[in-house]
Scaffold this active site. Structure first.
Site, PDB file in Angstrom:
ATOM      1  N   HIS A 155      29.343 -34.313  17.749  1.00 42.89           N
ATOM      2  CA  HIS A 155      29.867 -35.228  16.752  1.00 42.89           C
ATOM      3  C   HIS A 155      30.951 -34.582  15.905  1.00 42.89           C
ATOM      4  O   HIS A 155      31.176 -34.994  14.768  1.00 42.89           O
ATOM      5  CB  HIS A 155      28.736 -35.753  15.863  1.00 42.89           C
ATOM      6  CG  HIS A 155      27.732 -36.583  16.587  1.00 42.89           C
ATOM      7  ND1 HIS A 155      27.966 -37.877  16.984  1.00 42.89           N
ATOM      8  CD2 HIS A 155      26.488 -36.278  17.034  1.00 42.89           C
ATOM      9  CE1 HIS A 155      26.914 -38.355  17.616  1.00 42.89           C
ATOM     10  NE2 HIS A 155      25.990 -37.393  17.663  1.00 42.89           N
ATOM     11  N   CYS A 160       0.828  -1.200   0.000  1.00 47.17           N
ATOM     12  CA  CYS A 160       0.000   0.000   0.000  1.00 47.17           C
ATOM     13  C   CYS A 160       0.866   1.255   0.000  1.00 47.17           C
ATOM     14  O   CYS A 160       1.941   1.285   0.591  1.00 47.17           O
ATOM     15  CB  CYS A 160      -0.910   0.011   1.214  1.00 47.17           C
ATOM     16  SG  CYS A 160      -2.071  -1.367   1.255  1.00 47.17           S
ATOM     17  N   ASN A 166      -2.362   1.512   6.242  1.00 52.17           N
ATOM     18  CA  ASN A 166      -1.523   0.366   5.903  1.00 52.17           C
ATOM     19  C   ASN A 166      -1.435  -0.535   7.119  1.00 52.17           C
ATOM     20  O   ASN A 166      -1.217  -0.047   8.239  1.00 52.17           O
ATOM     21  CB  ASN A 166      -0.100   0.808   5.529  1.00 52.17           C
ATOM     22  CG  ASN A 166      -0.049   1.508   4.184  1.00 52.17           C
ATOM     23  OD1 ASN A 166      -1.028   1.534   3.456  1.00 52.17           O
ATOM     24  ND2 ASN A 166       1.096   2.089   3.869  1.00 52.17           N
ATOM     25  N   GLY A 167      -1.547  -1.830   6.923  1.00 52.45           N
ATOM     26  CA  GLY A 167      -1.433  -2.760   8.044  1.00 52.45           C
ATOM     27  C   GLY A 167      -2.619  -3.696   8.102  1.00 52.45           C
ATOM     28  O   GLY A 167      -3.503  -3.696   7.231  1.00 52.45           O
ATOM     29  N   TRP A 196      -3.278  -2.930  -1.649  1.00 53.04           N
ATOM     30  CA  TRP A 196      -3.260  -4.366  -1.912  1.00 53.04           C
ATOM     31  C   TRP A 196      -4.259  -4.975  -0.948  1.00 53.04           C
ATOM     32  O   TRP A 196      -4.180  -4.768   0.257  1.00 53.04           O
ATOM     33  CB  TRP A 196      -1.876  -4.970  -1.624  1.00 53.04           C
ATOM     34  CG  TRP A 196      -0.973  -5.094  -2.804  1.00 53.04           C
ATOM     35  CD1 TRP A 196       0.212  -4.444  -3.003  1.00 53.04           C
ATOM     36  CD2 TRP A 196      -1.142  -5.956  -3.944  1.00 53.04           C
ATOM     37  NE1 TRP A 196       0.765  -4.816  -4.194  1.00 53.04           N
ATOM     38  CE2 TRP A 196      -0.043  -5.756  -4.789  1.00 53.04           C
ATOM     39  CE3 TRP A 196      -2.130  -6.859  -4.329  1.00 53.04           C
ATOM     40  CZ2 TRP A 196       0.109  -6.420  -5.994  1.00 53.04           C
ATOM     41  CZ3 TRP A 196      -1.986  -7.532  -5.531  1.00 53.04           C
ATOM     42  CH2 TRP A 196      -0.866  -7.314  -6.353  1.00 53.04           C
ATOM     43  N   GLU A 249      21.332 -19.816   8.009  1.00 48.99           N
ATOM     44  CA  GLU A 249      21.176 -18.505   7.385  1.00 48.99           C
ATOM     45  C   GLU A 249      21.935 -17.432   8.153  1.00 48.99           C
ATOM     46  O   GLU A 249      22.551 -16.543   7.554  1.00 48.99           O
ATOM     47  CB  GLU A 249      19.688 -18.153   7.294  1.00 48.99           C
ATOM     48  CG  GLU A 249      19.383 -16.735   6.846  1.00 48.99           C
ATOM     49  CD  GLU A 249      19.863 -16.400   5.448  1.00 48.99           C
ATOM     50  OE1 GLU A 249      19.816 -15.215   5.077  1.00 48.99           O
ATOM     51  OE2 GLU A 249      20.294 -17.319   4.708  1.00 48.99           O
ATOM     52  N   LYS A 259      24.901 -15.086   6.509  1.00 51.09           N
ATOM     53  CA  LYS A 259      24.901 -13.623   6.491  1.00 51.09           C
ATOM     54  C   LYS A 259      26.219 -13.072   7.020  1.00 51.09           C
ATOM     55  O   LYS A 259      26.758 -12.097   6.490  1.00 51.09           O
ATOM     56  CB  LYS A 259      23.730 -13.077   7.326  1.00 51.09           C
ATOM     57  CG  LYS A 259      22.404 -13.142   6.630  1.00 51.09           C
ATOM     58  CD  LYS A 259      22.349 -12.172   5.464  1.00 51.09           C
ATOM     59  CE  LYS A 259      21.299 -12.606   4.445  1.00 51.09           C
ATOM     60  NZ  LYS A 259      21.690 -13.764   3.627  1.00 51.09           N
ATOM     61  N   LYS A 294      24.180  -9.993  -6.986  1.00 49.49           N
ATOM     62  CA  LYS A 294      22.796 -10.153  -6.537  1.00 49.49           C
ATOM     63  C   LYS A 294      22.128 -11.329  -7.225  1.00 49.49           C
ATOM     64  O   LYS A 294      21.368 -12.066  -6.621  1.00 49.49           O
ATOM     65  CB  LYS A 294      22.017  -8.857  -6.813  1.00 49.49           C
ATOM     66  CG  LYS A 294      20.599  -8.866  -6.257  1.00 49.49           C
ATOM     67  CD  LYS A 294      20.610  -8.935  -4.733  1.00 49.49           C
ATOM     68  CE  LYS A 294      19.229  -8.981  -4.143  1.00 49.49           C
ATOM     69  NZ  LYS A 294      19.244  -9.262  -2.702  1.00 49.49           N
ATOM     70  N   GLU A 309      28.886 -13.611   4.381  1.00 48.22           N
ATOM     71  CA  GLU A 309      28.693 -12.825   3.161  1.00 48.22           C
ATOM     72  C   GLU A 309      29.185 -11.391   3.289  1.00 48.22           C
ATOM     73  O   GLU A 309      29.833 -10.871   2.372  1.00 48.22           O
ATOM     74  CB  GLU A 309      27.201 -12.791   2.795  1.00 48.22           C
ATOM     75  CG  GLU A 309      26.665 -14.045   2.153  1.00 48.22           C
ATOM     76  CD  GLU A 309      25.193 -13.891   1.801  1.00 48.22           C
ATOM     77  OE1 GLU A 309      24.841 -14.166   0.646  1.00 48.22           O
ATOM     78  OE2 GLU A 309      24.406 -13.481   2.674  1.00 48.22           O
TER      79      GLU A 309
END
Length: 615
Positions: free
Chosen positions: A511, A2, A100-101, A74, A488, A492, A610, A495
């Site tokens: 282990h 929105c 919005n929300g 939306w 992840e 990060k 990217k 990266e």
């Protein structure tokens, strides 16, 4: 996605608002509307589809005035239709709102207002806000727009950006921000002021801007503004001088695109939920998937293919689909999938997850699946990309442009999309009860607010980064649905800060990786209060016994863990299946701040691109 634009001043509000909404078109929408106070009456024009349709309606029935608000929507509650488009007006015609929300408790509020005699004209959750404002304006607030809006906002659950007009005070706009559902920017001019959900909408008119923080509101006229908290305490806001060049303008108050994109995640998650959930009927709506009940029931298994961050997203999605839809899921690297002879047939579905839609390894894996007659789906951020064109059906992430090379908001959006996919498959296959489906959808409605609350811990994470940036090796541990988040988090850090880091299932630590732990090896543990909490405490104790520096990601209110870990990062209590979305946010922020401390190029880290379009 929105968009909001508002204006108060000496000029005609209508062209300023329409042009501002035009500059926000990149965020997507399914309807648009404008409200202007003209001759002491609120004039509203709304239409579905593109902004050109609204412009035609305004041309056919002109409206002008010195104060107005506009919105592109939306759909979340209620189908795309003129009656559901914003702005929404109160029964008396005196108050008007754009928003919005997601109002998490709108059914409860709607029933309460209906019992008081309120007649609703739309299917939206937003409409309850304007009726609440009118209720308080007429009952003791003496039609004080600021006070009435404040009282109404305190009834709302969730994350919101709200803009209000009233013909009773035809020179004033009131704006509220709660959580991080969307940004709220005040643009300051000479004898005129502006409101926008994003900087490009008003940059043509001013570069002097104030960004409202969580639980702040502003009362704006042509010549003044007052910012205060929702509790009524005055706030002295910083005025930001936004450079005119487009790159700096888009970054706004943030130092890097990655930082901006981390803080956009409450909004991007809201946007990926929009129009895909009917919260009244407790149904998921995914027409672009092109899937019938018969096809869904015929599926024997699903294969998720992806690379890098998207692969870890797929590991999370496996939990959703297997639990909710009772469909076996394999997750495979796109770069490896085609180098064996994968077993697929017409009863298998292959899901490709790719932000760009152009990752060559994922595309090659999709071609392999096509050759074996499997059904192909994709979750893609770039509309019209090759992956989308190759698919039998797709889900758009709706995350908006992601400029930083290290993916953040596309990662969380793709997790939410898989959650919706799992519920949609369950809906078609009949594997969840109505009560279970309702509960899972109620959980997803809460998620943007939980994300916003988590992002409020950014200063604590920045302080921790200052104590950790000089280490050269990290170990990230997680279990169950949050093991992929350990992977992840480690990725990060690698990266963007160039620090060696490994993500590991916590139960596997003894282990092998336990041999590495010493006083030079920080160990970050995801230890939320779920069914695996006691086992994670055991892993923390083992790491401490070997001299490791332990950072625990924990649930708010968990004081016990402070006695076990050297550092604690808190996140709000979150439903189990959505906890990965909340858990990853501090890890993104930690990697970002460590990289900044190390002087790394955050947005364009060395050796990375990217979109990986070569093998």
């Amino acid at each position: 996605m929105c968009g909001i634009v508002g204006y108060v001043g000496a000029s005609d509000a209508t062209p300023i608002i329409l042009d501002g909404l035009q500059r926000l078109e990149y965020r997507g929408y399914d309807s648009a509307g404008i409200a202007v106070i003209q001759n002491n009456h609120v004039q509203i024009r709304r239409d579905v589809g593109k902004l050109a349709n609204l412009r035609q309606k305004v041309d056919a029935s002109p409206v002008s005035g010195h104060i107005g608000i506009g919105h592109t929507r939306w759909a979340t509650h209620g189908a795309p239709a003129e009656r559901n488009a914003h702005p929404h007006i109160s029964m008396s015609g005196e108050y008007v709102v754009v928003h919005n929300g997601i109002v998490e408790n709108y059914l409860e509020l709607r029933d309460e207002l209906s019992a008081e005699g309120v007649k609703f004209k739309s299917d939206t959750d937003t409409e309850v806000i304007v009726h609440l404002i009118e209720r308080f304006a007429c009952n003791g607030a003496n039609h004080d727009l600021t006070e009435s809006t404040r009282k109404a906002a305190q009834y709302l659950r969730g994350a919101h950006a709200i803009v209000v007009l009233s013909k009773r005070v035809p020179d004033t706009i009131v704006v509220v921000r709660i959580g991080n559902a969307g940004g709220v920017t005040l643009g300051l001019g000479m004898g005129e002021n502006f409101i926008a959900s994003d900087i490009p909408a008003i940059l043509e008119h001013t570069r002097h801007m104030i960004f409202l923080e969580n639980r702040q509101m502003a009362t704006v006229t042509a010549h003044s503004y007052q910012v205060q908290t929702l509790d009524g305490q005055p706030v002295t806001s910083v005025i930001h001088d936004i450079p005119w060049d487009p790159i700096s303008a888009v970054k706004g108050e943030h130092k890097h695109f990655m930082q901006k994109e981390i803080f956009e995640q409450a909004r991007s998650i809201t946007d990926t939920i929009r129009s895909r959930v009917d919260f009244e009927r407790h149904e998921v709506i995914l027409p672009e998937l092109n899937l019938s009940v018969e096809q869904a029931k015929a599926l024997s298994r699903m294969v998720t293919i992806a690379c890098g961050t998207s692969y870890y997203s797929g590991l999370v999605g496996k939990f959703f689909v297997e639990h909710m839809a009772k469909l076996h899921v394999e997750v495979d690297y796109g770069s490896e999938y085609r180098y064996r002879d994968p077993i697929l047939d017409q009863n298998a579905a292959v899901l490709a997850i790719t932000q760009s839609g152009e990752t060559v390894d994922t595309l090659a894996a999709m071609e392999e699946a096509r050759d074996k007659q499997a059904t192909i789906w994709s979750i893609v951020n770039a509309v019209g990309s090759q992956a989308m064109r190759l698919s039998d059906g797709y889900i758009s992430m709706n995350a908006g442009p992601e400029i930083g090379v290290a993916s953040t908001k596309a990662f969380t959006a793709s997790i939410v999309d898989q959650y919706l996919l799992a519920l949609y498959l369950a809906q078609l296959r009949g594997t969840l009860s109505a009560d279970q489906q309702k509960r899972y959808l109620q959980d997803i409605a809460r998620l943007p607010d939980l994300v916003g609350r988590t992002l409020e811990y950014s200063h604590e994470v920045e302080h921790l980064a200052a104590q950790l940036y000089h280490y050269r090796d990290f170990l990230y541990l997680g279990r169950g649905i949050n093991y992929p988040i350990a992977l992840e988090g480690a990725l990060k850090l690698k990266e963007i800060s160039y620090i060696h880091a490994e993500g590991y299932p916590a139960g596997e630590m003894k282990h092998g990786p336990i041999a590495l732990i010493d006083e030079a090896m920080p160990v970050l543990t995801i230890a939320l209060q779920d069914e695996l909490y006691d086992k994670m405490i055991s892993q923390i104790e083992q790491a401490k016994a070997r001299g490791g520096i332990v950072i625990a990601l924990a649930t708010e209110g968990d004081t016990f863990i402070k006695s076990k870990a050297d550092h604690v990062i808190y996140v709000p209590e979150t439903p189990y299946f959505l906890s990965p979305v909340v858990a990853v946010l501090p890890l993104q922020m930690l990697a970002y701040h460590i990289a900044v401390w190390r002087g790394a190029d955050v947005d364009q880290p060395r050796n990375l691109a990217k979109s990986v379009t070569v093998e």
